[in-house]
Each structure stands twice: as structure tokens, then as C-alpha cells.
Design a protein around this motif. Structure first.
Motif, PDB file in Angstrom:
ATOM      1  N   SER A  65       0.857  -1.183   0.000  1.00 25.78           N
ATOM      2  CA  SER A  65       0.000   0.000   0.000  1.00 25.78           C
ATOM      3  C   SER A  65       0.893   1.234   0.000  1.00 25.78           C
ATOM      4  O   SER A  65       1.869   1.308   0.757  1.00 25.78           O
ATOM      5  CB  SER A  65      -0.906   0.020   1.232  1.00 25.78           C
ATOM      6  OG  SER A  65      -1.799  -1.072   1.229  1.00 25.78           O
ATOM      7  N   TYR A  66       0.562   2.221  -0.837  1.00 20.73           N
ATOM      8  CA  TYR A  66       1.368   3.426  -1.005  1.00 20.73           C
ATOM      9  C   TYR A  66       0.616   4.637  -0.447  1.00 20.73           C
ATOM     10  O   TYR A  66      -0.578   4.826  -0.722  1.00 20.73           O
ATOM     11  CB  TYR A  66       1.682   3.657  -2.488  1.00 20.73           C
ATOM     12  CG  TYR A  66       2.527   2.574  -3.104  1.00 20.73           C
ATOM     13  CD1 TYR A  66       3.920   2.693  -3.160  1.00 20.73           C
ATOM     14  CD2 TYR A  66       1.942   1.421  -3.620  1.00 20.73           C
ATOM     15  CE1 TYR A  66       4.703   1.697  -3.727  1.00 20.73           C
ATOM     16  CE2 TYR A  66       2.726   0.418  -4.195  1.00 20.73           C
ATOM     17  CZ  TYR A  66       4.095   0.562  -4.235  1.00 20.73           C
ATOM     18  OH  TYR A  66       4.866  -0.439  -4.790  1.00 20.73           O
ATOM     19  N   TYR A  67       1.343   5.443   0.303  1.00 18.64           N
ATOM     20  CA  TYR A  67       0.765   6.633   0.915  1.00 18.64           C
ATOM     21  C   TYR A  67       1.611   7.844   0.567  1.00 18.64           C
ATOM     22  O   TYR A  67       2.840   7.750   0.419  1.00 18.64           O
ATOM     23  CB  TYR A  67       0.719   6.493   2.445  1.00 18.64           C
ATOM     24  CG  TYR A  67      -0.208   5.414   2.950  1.00 18.64           C
ATOM     25  CD1 TYR A  67      -1.493   5.724   3.383  1.00 18.64           C
ATOM     26  CD2 TYR A  67       0.196   4.086   3.008  1.00 18.64           C
ATOM     27  CE1 TYR A  67      -2.352   4.744   3.865  1.00 18.64           C
ATOM     28  CE2 TYR A  67      -0.651   3.090   3.484  1.00 18.64           C
ATOM     29  CZ  TYR A  67      -1.921   3.430   3.908  1.00 18.64           C
ATOM     30  OH  TYR A  67      -2.759   2.459   4.383  1.00 18.64           O
ATOM     31  N   ASP A  68       0.954   9.001   0.490  1.00 17.97           N
ATOM     32  CA  ASP A  68       1.627  10.284   0.336  1.00 17.97           C
ATOM     33  C   ASP A  68       1.294  11.145   1.546  1.00 17.97           C
ATOM     34  O   ASP A  68       0.114  11.295   1.902  1.00 17.97           O
ATOM     35  CB  ASP A  68       1.149  11.012  -0.928  1.00 17.97           C
ATOM     36  CG  ASP A  68       2.090  10.801  -2.097  1.00 17.97           C
ATOM     37  OD1 ASP A  68       3.276  10.509  -1.868  1.00 17.97           O
ATOM     38  OD2 ASP A  68       1.622  10.928  -3.242  1.00 17.97           O
ATOM     39  N   MET A  69       2.308  11.711   2.159  1.00 20.31           N
ATOM     40  CA  MET A  69       2.065  12.643   3.263  1.00 20.31           C
ATOM     41  C   MET A  69       2.905  13.893   3.063  1.00 20.31           C
ATOM     42  O   MET A  69       4.049  13.813   2.593  1.00 20.31           O
ATOM     43  CB  MET A  69       2.394  11.999   4.607  1.00 20.31           C
ATOM     44  CG  MET A  69       1.319  11.040   5.097  1.00 20.31           C
ATOM     45  SD  MET A  69       1.473  10.676   6.859  1.00 20.31           S
ATOM     46  CE  MET A  69       2.077   9.000   6.775  1.00 20.31           C
ATOM     47  N   THR A  70       2.316  15.008   3.418  1.00 19.85           N
ATOM     48  CA  THR A  70       3.016  16.292   3.365  1.00 19.85           C
ATOM     49  C   THR A  70       3.154  16.836   4.770  1.00 19.85           C
ATOM     50  O   THR A  70       2.160  16.956   5.505  1.00 19.85           O
ATOM     51  CB  THR A  70       2.249  17.293   2.486  1.00 19.85           C
ATOM     52  OG1 THR A  70       2.138  16.762   1.165  1.00 19.85           O
ATOM     53  CG2 THR A  70       2.976  18.626   2.441  1.00 19.85           C
ATOM     54  N   LEU A  71       4.372  17.153   5.154  1.00 22.45           N
ATOM     55  CA  LEU A  71       4.643  17.763   6.451  1.00 22.45           C
ATOM     56  C   LEU A  71       4.439  19.263   6.288  1.00 22.45           C
ATOM     57  O   LEU A  71       5.132  19.914   5.498  1.00 22.45           O
ATOM     58  CB  LEU A  71       6.072  17.457   6.894  1.00 22.45           C
ATOM     59  CG  LEU A  71       6.363  16.051   7.429  1.00 22.45           C
ATOM     60  CD1 LEU A  71       5.974  14.961   6.455  1.00 22.45           C
ATOM     61  CD2 LEU A  71       7.828  15.916   7.783  1.00 22.45           C
ATOM     62  N   GLN A  72       3.459  19.805   7.011  1.00 22.79           N
ATOM     63  CA  GLN A  72       3.081  21.192   6.788  1.00 22.79           C
ATOM     64  C   GLN A  72       2.512  21.805   8.053  1.00 22.79           C
ATOM     65  O   GLN A  72       2.068  21.097   8.957  1.00 22.79           O
ATOM     66  CB  GLN A  72       2.035  21.275   5.676  1.00 22.79           C
ATOM     67  CG  GLN A  72       0.732  20.545   6.012  1.00 22.79           C
ATOM     68  CD  GLN A  72      -0.210  20.419   4.830  1.00 22.79           C
ATOM     69  OE1 GLN A  72       0.014  19.613   3.935  1.00 22.79           O
ATOM     70  NE2 GLN A  72      -1.264  21.233   4.847  1.00 22.79           N
ATOM     71  N   GLU A  73       2.524  23.126   8.106  1.00 21.43           N
ATOM     72  CA  GLU A  73       1.863  23.817   9.201  1.00 21.43           C
ATOM     73  C   GLU A  73       0.378  23.941   8.904  1.00 21.43           C
ATOM     74  O   GLU A  73      -0.044  23.975   7.751  1.00 21.43           O
ATOM     75  CB  GLU A  73       2.478  25.189   9.424  1.00 21.43           C
ATOM     76  CG  GLU A  73       3.890  25.142   9.978  1.00 21.43           C
ATOM     77  CD  GLU A  73       4.358  26.466  10.537  1.00 21.43           C
ATOM     78  OE1 GLU A  73       3.748  27.499  10.190  1.00 21.43           O
ATOM     79  OE2 GLU A  73       5.323  26.470  11.332  1.00 21.43           O
TER      80      GLU A  73
END
Length: 502
Positions: A65-73
Motif C-alpha cells: 500500500s502506497y501513501y503520500d504525506m506532506t509535512l506542513q503547518e
């Protein structure tokens, strides 16, 4: 290498000493010397506790399973009627949940849009070095990205992920960069435990705010962090039906310890700890959680009448002068009424693997300056150096580690990457039952206390770390490298070649 004094000069926060409804207010950084928010002015039990969002994969190809995450405020309503700027995965506060299955890979692309470098560690995960989130394996700020691969070649466990960039992790975790990772397997799935809406993860932590509602970060100032959060809300309530619930508790605080109990003193069941289910459920009236630790509990609300309000309270870490009505309360349960319940907690939950025979015994001493003159913290008299291998371990070796807290006033806890371990002894007394009898990856050491652990180092070769998981202490240097290698000289490092004793 990034040295601590370099970070201090460049502005990283390594200062301090140990020791009503309405319109939302737009987030804005408070003045540098803004006054602290008076925690007694924060209404309690007015906000509903959310259940963290389950993240959906962007692609699912059977065994991966592939996930995308963005580290952001992002801005979050932690305090009623105010918005607070936090650091997040995908803008979600509390952080999201990844649901994983043993034997099926998870691949996550993390893109860092924050202004600081990051390194994402899957706490409790059995993963290759390249995906462990080493303190110096950094994702560059302003758009850098890294792919993490989690093979999930381990049994079920309640894991979590957080920043581990050295000298940054303390502040970045404090500002919100955490998420949950629930790994299941056929052993857990074949039990009839409460599930679905009745299986609720709860991330616990404390916080300090200024009078504009913004988080105040100062290393080691946990005495001033007097607002308790459950799933990102200050002192929330949670509606429950009169039936059994499974609560997966995560201590995501930097420094705070919890001793959690129900306000009426009634018993419940603890069914798991860091590394998954215990062998048998325990009837308890409280559970203890150090930073990084997890507890899996079942509370049966069928004994309460509709309309009952019950507080999950905290008796742990209360020091003279602490306001018990703030740090002594966590959240409120509101019993709504009866509901069908076919779940059960069996008398046997799982069978733990045999301990095996250890061939190496090692000693580790945790210490830090308690005078307040410096912010130095040590393992075996040394602060962390990314270029130094402190312990060489032969691949596949089973070892016993004796860990001692040399401090007089300051507690610590000890976390080892790569492996789950077993606690053999605490202050010379065998641990054969209770919550520490299961698989663990983090263990508490009170001042002067000694624990003896056993672990088998297999699965992956590479360099990993062990450290205090009171995160401020790790950032002060209480961390060291160990290298697992098939070519290692057995026992090189602390306590080498000593015959193990049980």
C-alpha cells in the motif's frame, strides 16, 4: 555532523532547565515575550474528542500500500474558540492513522514543507536502516522528500510515527508532528475484541500556550505544560454507549508521565502494551505510561446508567504545586445508553515467543546534569555523536542489557530502535507478570532504578539508535548508535563478553 552548540547559535530552542464558544481567532504568532495562558481559563469537557482520521492509500497493489504525506503547518482548534498553529502530517491534528497488516508492505512518501529538517521514525517498527528515521537521515525543509518502506515483518502492535531529526525533534514533536500506525495480524483479528466504532485510539499529551493561544516551547519546562490534550483537544469529552470499548492509549508527550484511572476507581482490563497484546488480560484500576509507551485497555460501560459522566484521570507525575484539576484530568466519558455488544475479552490473548538463550550481557548508564548549569545528557558518560558507533552487535545475537538511571531526582526511559524486547528484571526482581511482561520497546527508569532487558537483533543489518524517550533528554544528547552486522565482533561495546545472568 550537527553539534548542539551549533544548533544553539542558529536558533534551535535548547533553552530552559529541567525541572468558551465563539468565533475562532485566526492563528498568529504571539509576541516573543507573550504572557502564558492561564490554564484555569480553558473550559473543560466542552469539546468532543475526535477519532483520528484513517489515512487512505493513494495506491493499493495487493501486498503493498502506497501513501503520500506532506509535512506542513496548519491551524487547529485545540482550545475552544481559538486556532493554534501546529506542525502536521497532511494538515491533520491530531495526526492521521495508518492501518497496516503484518506481511503487507507500506510505502510512504514524506514531503517536507516545513521550515526545519525532519526525519520520520516509526516507533516500535522493525524496519531497515534506510527507513528507520535516523536522527541525521534528514528530509530537507521547503519541499525535500523521502520514501520510507515498512515491510511489516512483525506481529501486531500499536506503533506511532514522529519526527526524529536530532536537536529538532523535541520542538517539532511538541508542535504536533506525530501520527499513529496500527499494525494487525491474524492473531489479533481472530479475537472477538471490541472493533469498528468501539475501537478508539487516543493520543495523549500536554501543552503550554501563550495568551494568544499559540504553543510555547521551552526545553524541559514540562511543569508549565498544564493543558492536557486527548486526540488534539484540550480536556474533551467522548460519548460512549453502555457496552465494551477498546481504547489504544499512546503517550505522545515529550516529558509527561501518566497514571491513568477512572474517577470512580473502578476496574477495567489491560490487554496490551507497546508490542501488542499481552498473553492474558489483566484486571487493573490504573495504567502507567511514560513518554512513548502505549497501553491497550478495555472498559465496559454497561455497568453505568445512561447520563453517567466519568472522568479519565491522571495521578501520575503530580508534583507539589501542580494543579490537580488541570494535569489530574484527561477527558470525560459520557454514557449515552445501551447498545448491542457481542464482543468479548478471552482469557488467553496470544502466546509470546520463547526468550531464547543470551550470549552477551551489556551495561548502560543514563545520566544528566541535575545542577541546571548545563543541558548535557549522557549514556555511559557520552553525548550523542552520529559518527561514533557505541555498540557493535552480531546479527542474530540475543543479548541482555542492564540499564541503570544514575540520577537522584530525574526519571528517564529507554527506547531501542529495530527490536521489541522483554523486561526480565526491575531492581533485581523478576518480571514474570503484569503489563511489562509483554513485548516492549520503551521502558521507564525512576531515579536510581535498574532494569534488565533481553532482545534478539535480527531482520536487518545497519546502524540504529537507543536513547531516552523523554524527547527533550534525547535532544540534549542522551542517545547512542548501535550497529548490527554479520561481521561484527561479538560483544564489542559496553559490557562485552560477560556471561548473561538471569
Amino acid at each position: 555532523m550537527i553539534h548542539r552548540r551549533t544548533v544553539l547559535k542558529t536558533g534551535a530552542a535548547l533553552t530552559g532547565a529541567l525541572g468558551g464558544a465563539g468565533l475562532l481567532v485566526p492563528a498568529a504568532a504571539g509576541p516573543a515575550q507573550a504572557a502564558d495562558l492561564d490554564p484555569t481559563t480553558v473550559p473543560q469537557f466542552e469539546q468532543a474528542m475526535p477519532v483520528p482520521e484513517v489515512l487512505q492509500p493513494v495506491c493499493d497493489l495487493g501486498l503493498t500500500s502506497y501513501y503520500d504525506m506532506t509535512l506542513q503547518e496548519a491551524d487547529a482548534e485545540i482550545l475552544p474558540g481559538r486556532l493554534t498553529r501546529v506542525r502536521t502530517f497532511n494538515g491533520s491534528f491530531p495526526g492521521p492513522v495508518i492501518q497496516a497488516v503484518s506481511g503487507r508492505r507500506v510505502v510512504v512518501r514524506q514531503t517536507n514543507q516545513l521550515s526545519v529538517p525532519t526525519s520520520i521514525h516509526l516507533h516500535g517498527g522493525h524496519v531497515p536502516q534506510s527507513s528507520d528515521g535516523s536522527p541525521m537521515d534528514l528530509i530537507a525543509p521547503g519541499g525535500g522528500s523521502k520514501i520510507y518502506t515498512y515491510p511489516n515483518h512483525q506481529p501486531h502492535a500499536n506503533l506511532w510515527f514522529h519526527d526524529h531529526a536530532h536537536h529538532q525533534e523535541s520542538e517539532t514533536v511538541y508542535r504536533g508532528l506525530t501520527g499513529l500506525y496500527l499494525l494487525t495480524d491474524h492473531v489479533e483479528q481472530n479475537l472477538n475484541l471490541p472493533s469498528g466504532a468501539y475501537d478508539v485510539p487516543i493520543a495523549l499529551r500536554d501543552a503550554r500556550f501563550d495568551d494568544s493561544g499559540q504553543l510555547v516551547y521551552e526545553m524541559g519546562d514540562f511543569r508549565k505544560r498544564q493543558v492536557l490534550l486527548a486526540n488534539g483537544k484540550a480536556w474533551p469529552y467522548f460519548e460512549v454507549a453502555a457496552r465494551k470499548y477498546r481504547f489504544r492509549l499512546f503517550n505522545t508527550s515529550n516529558m509527561r508521565f501518566y497514571l491513568l484511572q477512572l474517577s470512580d476507581g473502578s476496574a477495567f482490563q489491560q490487554i496490551g502494551s507497546d508490542g501488542g497484546l499481552l498473553e492474558k488480560p489483566l484486571d487493573v484500576t490504573s495504567v502507567f505510561l511514560a513518554p512513548g509507551e502505549r497501553a491497550d485497555i478495555v472498559i465496559d460501560f454497561s455497568r453505568y446508567a445512561a447520563g453517567t459522566r466519568l472522568i479519565l484521570s491522571n495521578a501520575g507525575g503530580l508534583l507539589p504545586g501542580d494543579p490537580a484539576d488541570q494535569v489530574g484530568r484527561v477527558l470525560q466519558f459520557r454514557v449515552t445508553g445501551p447498545a448491542e455488544d457481542t464482543s468479548s475479552v478471552p482469557s488467553t490473548l496470544r502466546t509470546l515467543p520463547a526468550l531464547g538463550s543470551a550470549t552477551v550481557n551489556r551495561d548502560f548508564v543514563l545520566s544528566m546534569d541535575e545542577t541546571g548549569k548545563t543541558m548535557d545528557a549522557f549514556i555511559n558518560g557520552k553525548t550523542y555523536d552520529m559518527n561514533r558507533i557505541d555498540t557493535e552487535i552480531e546479527y542474530g545475537a540475543t543479548e541482555i542489557w542492564t540499564v541503570r538511571n544514575a540520577n537522584v531526582y530525574t526519571p528517564h526511559n529507554f527506547h531501542i530502535h529495530l527490536v521489541q524486547f522483554r523486561v526480565l528484571e526491575r531492581d533485581g526482581k523478576p518480571v514474570t507478570s503484569g503489563p511489562e511482561s509483554g513485548l516492549k520497546d520503551t521502558v521507564t527508569l525512576k531515579p536510581g532504578e535498574t532494569v534488565k532487558l533481553q532482545a534478539t537483533f535480527t531482520g536487518y543489518e545497519g546502524t540504529y539508535v537507543y536513547h531516552c524517550h523523554m524527547i527533550d533528554h534525547a535532544a540534549m544528547g542522551m542517545m547512542a548508535n548501535f550497529r548490527v552486522s554479520k561481521t561484527a565482533t561479538t560483544g564489542r561495546g559496553p559490557g562485552r563478553h560477560r556471561s548473561p545472568r538471569r
